[in-house]
Design an enzyme around this catalytic site. Structure first.
Site, PDB file in Angstrom:
ATOM      1  N   LYS A  79       0.762  -1.143  -0.078  1.00 52.69           N
ATOM      2  CA  LYS A  79       0.048  -0.077   0.071  1.00 52.69           C
ATOM      3  C   LYS A  79       0.972   1.274  -0.071  1.00 52.69           C
ATOM      4  O   LYS A  79       2.152   1.248   0.488  1.00 52.69           O
ATOM      5  CB  LYS A  79      -0.935   0.011   1.200  1.00 52.69           C
ATOM      6  CG  LYS A  79      -2.040   1.083   1.234  1.00 52.69           C
ATOM      7  CD  LYS A  79      -2.581   0.804   2.369  1.00 52.69           C
ATOM      8  CE  LYS A  79      -4.254   1.913   2.649  1.00 52.69           C
ATOM      9  NZ  LYS A  79      -4.820   1.591   3.698  1.00 52.69           N
ATOM     10  N   SER A 154      -9.721   1.363   2.502  1.00 50.44           N
ATOM     11  CA  SER A 154      -8.901   2.175   1.815  1.00 50.44           C
ATOM     12  C   SER A 154      -7.775   1.302   1.113  1.00 50.44           C
ATOM     13  O   SER A 154      -7.034   1.858   0.199  1.00 50.44           O
ATOM     14  CB  SER A 154      -7.997   3.295   2.377  1.00 50.44           C
ATOM     15  OG  SER A 154      -7.342   2.897   3.622  1.00 50.44           O
ATOM     16  N   SER A 178      -9.901  -1.190   6.800  1.00 50.16           N
ATOM     17  CA  SER A 178      -9.328  -0.848   5.541  1.00 50.16           C
ATOM     18  C   SER A 178      -8.472  -1.987   4.754  1.00 50.16           C
ATOM     19  O   SER A 178      -8.088  -2.122   3.892  1.00 50.16           O
ATOM     20  CB  SER A 178      -8.432   0.448   5.405  1.00 50.16           C
ATOM     21  OG  SER A 178      -9.321   1.503   5.406  1.00 50.16           O
TER      22      SER A 178
END
Length: 488
Positions: A79, A154, A178
């Site tokens: 990420k 996310s 997330s």
């Protein structure tokens, strides 16, 4: 079967037997990226050359007869809020779009030491604030199961990349769901570890008391292998705990006979899509069939967790993001006539609408006269939520519930309605508020889209969660389902 579709533990076994080289594995994933990335759009940065160099380094070690870790030579994605030395780390934001960190996050350096092959940095909602990947500064990532739908957020890029076969595993961060929610939307396994089990050093902070880094993988075995390599105390992170993680692979046994599983009644309420409810209830029935004893439990303050979260997390974000002012690094407006104007224009132009909304919410909640009315009350609610879990775990070993109240929705369907977007995380936020671990595993389909079963445990009970998840996985086939990924 293509190399990119295999779980990492099988790739490792093939490497050890010298049936394939690390370079060949990496090339297979790069070819897959070339094939589907223009449609999925999971990556912000792709590091092809360094990935191949790292893979050949692993091959040289194997040729020299050296032992390798289970992750050596395995392509991974990170990420884009995890700092990587010499590689862009944007947090999906304009304000950091050219930021190249001078150091690695602890999890990044640990994986590099184990020989994992970084193949790129993955898209995310800006500063991890979002549930659909649509607040990214750059572009929305698409769900490999249906390119017209969101991958969740996310950590939508990390989830989509694993589901599409672009990486063997990825790391995400989870502040209010997330990791688990996009794992549910994309039909993969995602774990939020106990707060303090994994170092947060080098993860760009959103809400420091809630953020955790965790693995996103094709199956439970891979998840256990990755967590094993990143868990453990770190002197660079004062919130990491002096706890020696057990051997998670030993927890992978196909047996849950007599285990007590609680079903929180507050997670089966209005708003839960019928198809999701049906799949999760069938999963619970399967756990009972496998020998678990399921009983209803109550987490009575669940309904207040969401509201409290949207006081606490914006408050922490308003503090954490105050440093992005155009002075030290990141985007700067150069047309301002004085320092104050530069601050204001830099932040106005550098942050997107959702980040600005949460900064304003948090600043308001912390301002004089409102601290007691909002922030302090939210902290008290957080204590009540934590006590709910503690009481439940006096009577059961694990909780089972839906990960999200719905399957992945259409792109653009909720982005203009923040409250509707926030409600998606109703079932994941309490886990972060309490600091306990949770894992999402595939448990069926609804509307042709994956449904996630969430298992929640006591602090540092990741091994038990792996045991329950592994047993379920070994007796079902949902984790083997793959997106058709029809590309034009």
């Amino acid at each position: 079967m293509s190399l990119y579709s295999l779980p990492l533990y099988q790739l490792h076994a093939m490497l050890i037997k010298q049936e394939v080289s690390a370079k060949e594995i990496t090339e297979a994933f790069i070819s897959r990226i070339d094939e589907v990335e223009s449609h999925v759009r999971a990556f912000i940065t792709i590091t092809t050359e360094t990935a191949l160099a790292k893979a050949m380094e692993v091959d040289r070690r194997l040729a020299a007869g050296e032992g390798i870790s289970p992750l050596a030579g395995i392509p991974m994605g990170l990420k884009d809020n995890l700092c990587t030395k010499g590689i862009l780390t944007t947090c999906g934001s304009k304000i950091l779009e050219n930021f190249i960190p001078p150091y690695d996050a602890t999890v990044v350096s640990r994986l590099a030491q184990r020989g994992a092959v970084l193949i790129g940095k993955l898209n995310m909602d800006e500063f991890a604030m979002g549930s659909s990947n649509e607040t990214s500064r750059f572009f929305p990532t698409r769900n490999p199961w249906d390119l017209n739908r969101v991958p969740g957020g996310s950590s939508g890029g990390p989830a989509a990349a694993v589901a599409a076969g672009e990486v063997a595993f990825s790391l995400g961060t989870d502040t209010g769901g997330s990791i688990r929610q996009p794992a549910s939307f994309c039909g993969i396994v995602g774990m939020k570890p106990t707060y303090g089990l994994v170092s947060r050093y080098g993860a760009v902070a959103y809400a420091s008391s809630l953020d955790q880094i965790g693995p996103m993988t094709k199956n439970v075995t891979d998840c256990a292998l990755v967590l094993q390599e990143i868990a453990g105390q770190d002197p660079l992170d004062s919130t990491s705990v002096g706890y020696m993680p057990p051997n998670y692979r030993k927890a992978l046994v196909n047996d849950i006979k007599g285990l007590r599983i609680g079903i929180p009644k507050e997670y089966f309420v209005a708003g839960l899509e019928p198809g999701v409810k049906k799949a999760v209830e069938a999963a619970i029935a399967k756990l009972e069939e496998l020998g678990a004893v399921c009983k209803e439990v109550s987490l009575p303050h669940t309904e207040y967790a969401l509201a409290a979260y949207y006081i606490i997390s914006p408050a922490e974000a308003s503090s954490n993001l105050a440093k992005f002012d155009g002075v030290s690094y990141g985007f700067r407006n150069t047309a301002a006539s004085d320092v104050m104007e530069m601050y204001m224009k830099t932040r106005r132009e550098g942050f997107g609408p959702e980040v600005k909304r949460r900064i304003m919410l948090g600043t308001y909640a912390l301002s004089a006269g409102y601290y007691d009315a909002y922030y302090l009350k939210a902290l008290k609610v957080r204590t009540l939520v934590k006590q709910d879990f503690a009481r439940a775990f006096e009577h059961v070993d694990v909780l089972a519930a839906p990960t999200a109240p719905m399957v992945a929705f259409k792109l653009g369907e909720r982005i203009e309605d923040p409250l509707a977007m926030y409600l998606i995380d109703t079932f994941t936020i309490p886990v972060n508020m309490a600091g306990v671990p949770g894992i999402s595993i595939p448990c069926g389909l609804s509307e042709g889209m994956p449904v996630g079963l969430q298992l929640i445990g006591k602090p540092f009970s990741e091994a038990l969660l792996f045991r329950v998840a592994y047993t379920y996985e070994q007796n079902t086939s949902y984790h083997l389902a793959k997106p058709a990924l029809e590309v034009n």
